[in-house]
Design a protein around this motif. Structure first.
Motif, PDB file in Angstrom:
ATOM      1  N   ILE A   3      46.286  33.291  38.181  1.00 13.67           N
ATOM      2  CA  ILE A   3      47.258  33.485  39.276  1.00 13.67           C
ATOM      3  C   ILE A   3      47.678  34.947  39.313  1.00 13.67           C
ATOM      4  CG2 ILE A   3      49.469  32.773  40.259  1.00 13.67           C
ATOM      5  CD1 ILE A   3      49.267  30.199  38.710  1.00 13.67           C
ATOM      6  N   PHE A   4      47.927  35.508  38.128  1.00 16.15           N
ATOM      7  CA  PHE A   4      48.339  36.917  38.067  1.00 16.15           C
ATOM      8  C   PHE A   4      47.262  37.809  38.685  1.00 16.15           C
ATOM      9  CE2 PHE A   4      48.537  41.004  35.730  1.00 16.15           C
ATOM     10  CZ  PHE A   4      49.819  41.402  36.103  1.00 16.15           C
ATOM     11  N   TYR A   5      46.003  37.559  38.320  1.00 15.84           N
ATOM     12  CA  TYR A   5      44.926  38.407  38.844  1.00 15.84           C
ATOM     13  C   TYR A   5      44.691  38.181  40.330  1.00 15.84           C
ATOM     14  CZ  TYR A   5      43.582  41.268  35.003  1.00 15.84           C
ATOM     15  OH  TYR A   5      43.593  42.264  34.061  1.00 15.84           O
ATOM     16  N   SER A   6      44.945  36.980  40.794  1.00 20.93           N
ATOM     17  CA  SER A   6      44.818  36.743  42.223  1.00 20.93           C
ATOM     18  C   SER A   6      45.910  37.541  42.951  1.00 20.93           C
ATOM     19  CB  SER A   6      44.880  35.242  42.445  1.00 20.93           C
ATOM     20  OG  SER A   6      45.483  34.916  43.601  1.00 20.93           O
ATOM     21  N   ALA A   7      47.109  37.600  42.365  1.00 19.75           N
ATOM     22  CA  ALA A   7      48.190  38.407  42.961  1.00 19.75           C
ATOM     23  C   ALA A   7      47.828  39.893  42.936  1.00 19.75           C
ATOM     24  CB  ALA A   7      49.498  38.160  42.214  1.00 19.75           C
ATOM     25  N   LEU A   8      47.258  40.366  41.817  1.00 19.45           N
ATOM     26  CA  LEU A   8      46.848  41.775  41.753  1.00 19.45           C
ATOM     27  C   LEU A   8      45.824  42.078  42.848  1.00 19.45           C
ATOM     28  CD1 LEU A   8      46.368  42.664  37.962  1.00 19.45           C
ATOM     29  CD2 LEU A   8      48.363  42.987  39.425  1.00 19.45           C
ATOM     30  N   LEU A  35      33.224  43.938  41.590  1.00 17.87           N
ATOM     31  CA  LEU A  35      33.485  43.735  43.014  1.00 17.87           C
ATOM     32  C   LEU A  35      34.052  44.954  43.721  1.00 17.87           C
ATOM     33  CD1 LEU A  35      34.824  40.072  43.123  1.00 17.87           C
ATOM     34  CD2 LEU A  35      32.527  40.924  43.576  1.00 17.87           C
ATOM     35  N   HIS A  36      34.804  45.793  43.003  1.00 20.32           N
ATOM     36  CA  HIS A  36      35.527  46.814  43.755  1.00 20.32           C
ATOM     37  C   HIS A  36      34.640  47.925  44.307  1.00 20.32           C
ATOM     38  CE1 HIS A  36      36.658  49.383  40.008  1.00 20.32           C
ATOM     39  NE2 HIS A  36      35.445  49.599  40.405  1.00 20.32           N
ATOM     40  N   VAL A  37      33.378  47.977  43.862  1.00 22.60           N
ATOM     41  CA  VAL A  37      32.475  48.968  44.456  1.00 22.60           C
ATOM     42  C   VAL A  37      31.919  48.470  45.792  1.00 22.60           C
ATOM     43  CG1 VAL A  37      31.809  49.966  42.257  1.00 22.60           C
ATOM     44  CG2 VAL A  37      30.512  48.043  43.160  1.00 22.60           C
ATOM     45  N   MET A  60      37.650  40.419  47.893  1.00 24.94           N
ATOM     46  CA  MET A  60      36.782  39.506  47.152  1.00 24.94           C
ATOM     47  C   MET A  60      37.365  39.192  45.768  1.00 24.94           C
ATOM     48  SD  MET A  60      33.015  40.152  48.567  1.00 24.94           S
ATOM     49  CE  MET A  60      32.360  40.895  47.207  1.00 24.94           C
ATOM     50  N   THR A  61      37.981  40.200  45.157  1.00 25.45           N
ATOM     51  CA  THR A  61      38.628  39.958  43.861  1.00 25.45           C
ATOM     52  C   THR A  61      39.737  38.919  44.025  1.00 25.45           C
ATOM     53  OG1 THR A  61      38.187  42.226  43.223  1.00 25.45           O
ATOM     54  CG2 THR A  61      39.844  41.058  41.947  1.00 25.45           C
ATOM     55  N   PHE A  62      40.508  39.105  45.078  1.00 24.90           N
ATOM     56  CA  PHE A  62      41.576  38.144  45.368  1.00 24.90           C
ATOM     57  C   PHE A  62      40.996  36.738  45.549  1.00 24.90           C
ATOM     58  CE2 PHE A  62      43.511  35.905  49.037  1.00 24.90           C
ATOM     59  CZ  PHE A  62      44.646  35.444  48.402  1.00 24.90           C
ATOM     60  N   LEU A  63      39.940  36.630  46.362  1.00 23.04           N
ATOM     61  CA  LEU A  63      39.338  35.315  46.617  1.00 23.04           C
ATOM     62  C   LEU A  63      38.786  34.700  45.336  1.00 23.04           C
ATOM     63  CD1 LEU A  63      37.398  35.739  49.972  1.00 23.04           C
ATOM     64  CD2 LEU A  63      39.382  34.293  49.480  1.00 23.04           C
TER      65      LEU A  63
END
Ligand code: TRP
Length: 463
Positions: free
Chosen positions: A112-117, A304-306, A313-316
């Protein structure tokens, strides 16, 4: 009573819920990091052998006992044999479920934390300790360790995850669990496939493939062997009665053999695809696979960030991983709640809340295990592992194999042949499946699991 009993709406509903239970953090978070920790392919080989020889037969056994009795674990183990002491196997499962959920929920909180980030990064908001655009592997690893060391944040997100789990379990079987599982599983499979295809285009893909499929004898240890066997049960959700409970809601007309095989293949494929993706991203950035529990949280944003829309996509990805974790956590809580409701007669809603709170409390020391507090660094210095590691070890490496062993011996030797034939052959099984399952359940799996325990205790030296 029969009219009051809940059922899955149909076979797909059951498969979705069972696959929803099986596919979770075990596939995407745990397998890659333990494989990385133990050096690669040998662990995967042990895990795959154990899925086929031990975990799949145990999965069939659990669903069979569940459907034949229509009862939650503790009662179910007392119903198909004269000897009521079998109930202890069910009780062991309830304990295992509570222990596993207590640390599982902490990792669920991380998703959840990483989805928020990911969401903040998508909106272009960079928080301190967030996910900056184009961060290096080192920065992302620092982000994770920073977060891990913060007890307040870990407790907060552990709490949010537990709350979500309680809310679904309160609603009961097909109303809550099935509906959630159906939608999410479909999206998740799509994402995992897409990511694996993307990962295969990366420069580290070949190295990742070799890492997974070249077992090295020098990586052998008795602990790794037991952990791999334990993980095969963990990944298929067997050994503590979760699949038994789900099986108790399965209609008589659906094939136990077919359903179990589909769930096992599906779960294993997702685990292998996710591991490949994570290793390919890691090797492409020269990140060692032995990063520990942070592996997926570092590699996914890194990979993903590249890409265009990388933050989105990171969020998803983490939102879906959260959903996969939730459909698994539900099955863990469901077992404890269902048993409790049967024994005490308390209503489901109240039982879900009270037991959920209890497990949340048991998870507090795990939530602070990444910090300098006693349950983290203190215990680590003292016994060589944190509280979190200890719960994982007791739950996954000890109680699950033990519970699975009990279930196999029960189904293999205590349950009558008539019941087994009726359940497995009566619903249009796969040809030859029953005899193969019988041999595995009565001999191969119990002896195999016992040998693994003996090897660990040093009483027997297989290798
Ligand atoms: N199988 C799940 C995963 O891989 C975790 C899980 C859900 C589980 N229910 C279980 C593990 C029951 C053991 C027993 O993430």
């Amino acid at each position: 009573m029969e009219t009051m009993k809940q059922h899955w709406t149909n076979r797909t509903g059951f498969i979705m819920a069972a696959a929803g239970s099986a596919v979770g953090l075990g596939n995407v978070w745990k397998l890659p990091y333990v494989v990385g920790h133990h050096g690669g392919g040998l662990f995967i080989a042990f895990y795959l052998i154990s899925v086929v020889l031990f975990a799949l037969p145990a999965l069939v056994a659990e669903i069979l006992v569940g459907r034949a009795t229509g009862a939650p674990p503790i009662q179910a183990f007392g119903m198909l044999s004269q000897r009521t002491s079998w109930r202890w196997v069910g009780a062991l499962g309830v304990v295992a479920g509570a222990i596993i959920l207590s640390f599982y929920s902490v990792v669920g909180g991380w998703t959840i934390f990483y989805s928020a980030l990911g969401a903040f990064a998508t909106l272009g908001i960079t928080l301190p300790g967030g996910l900056p655009a184009h961060a290096s592997a080192e920065t992302l690893s620092n982000t994770f360790n920073h977060f891990l060391g913060n007890p307040g944040l870990n407790i907060l997100f552990h709490g949010i995850f537990m709350l979500a789990t309680i809310l679904v379990v309160r609603k009961g079987i097909s109303g809550g669990i099935e509906r959630v599982a159906r939608v999410l599983m479909t999206i998740l499979v799509g994402i995992v496939l897409a990511l694996a295809i993307y990962a295969s285009t990366l420069p580290g893909a070949q190295e990742a493939w070799n890492f997974m499929w070249s077992p090295k004898a020098s990586d052998f240890s008795s602990e790794a062997l037991l952990e791999a066997v334990g993980h095969s049960f963990f990944s298929l959700s067997v050994g503590m009665g979760a699949m038994l409970t789900y099986g108790s809601y399965l209609g008589k007309e659906h094939s136990i053999a077919g359903t179990s095989v589909i769930v096992a293949i599906f779960d294993t494929l997702v685990a292998l695809l996710a591991s490949f993706t994570i290793f390919a991203i890691g090797f492409s950035s020269h990140l060692a696979p032995g990063q520990g529990p942070g592996l997926v949280f570092i590699t996914i944003p890194l990979g993903l960030h590249v890409l265009p829309l990388g933050s989105l996509m990171t969020f998803l990805f983490f939102t879906l991983l959260f959903c996969a974790a939730l459909t698994s956590a539900i099955s863990l809580l469901e077992v404890v709640v269902a048993s409790f409701v049967q024994v005490t007669g308390m209503n489901r809603s109240a039982a879900s809340v009270w037991i959920g709170l209890g497990i949340f409390s048991l998870g507090l020391p795990s939530a602070v295990s990444g910090s300098t507090m006693f349950f983290g660094q203190g215990m680590s210095k003292w016994i060589g592992m944190t509280w979190f590691d200890l719960m994982d070890k007791i739950g996954s490496s000890w109680l699950l194999p033990l519970g699975a062993l009990g279930t196999l011996v029960y189904a293999g030797w205590a349950v009558s042949r008539k019941t087994k034939e009726k359940e497995i052959l009566g619903d249009g099984s796969i040809p030859g499946f029953y005899s193969a399952w019988n041999v595995l359940t009565r001999f191969v799996a119990p002896i195999g699991i016992a040998l693994v325990f003996l090897q660990l205790s040093g009483l027997v030296r297989l290798v």
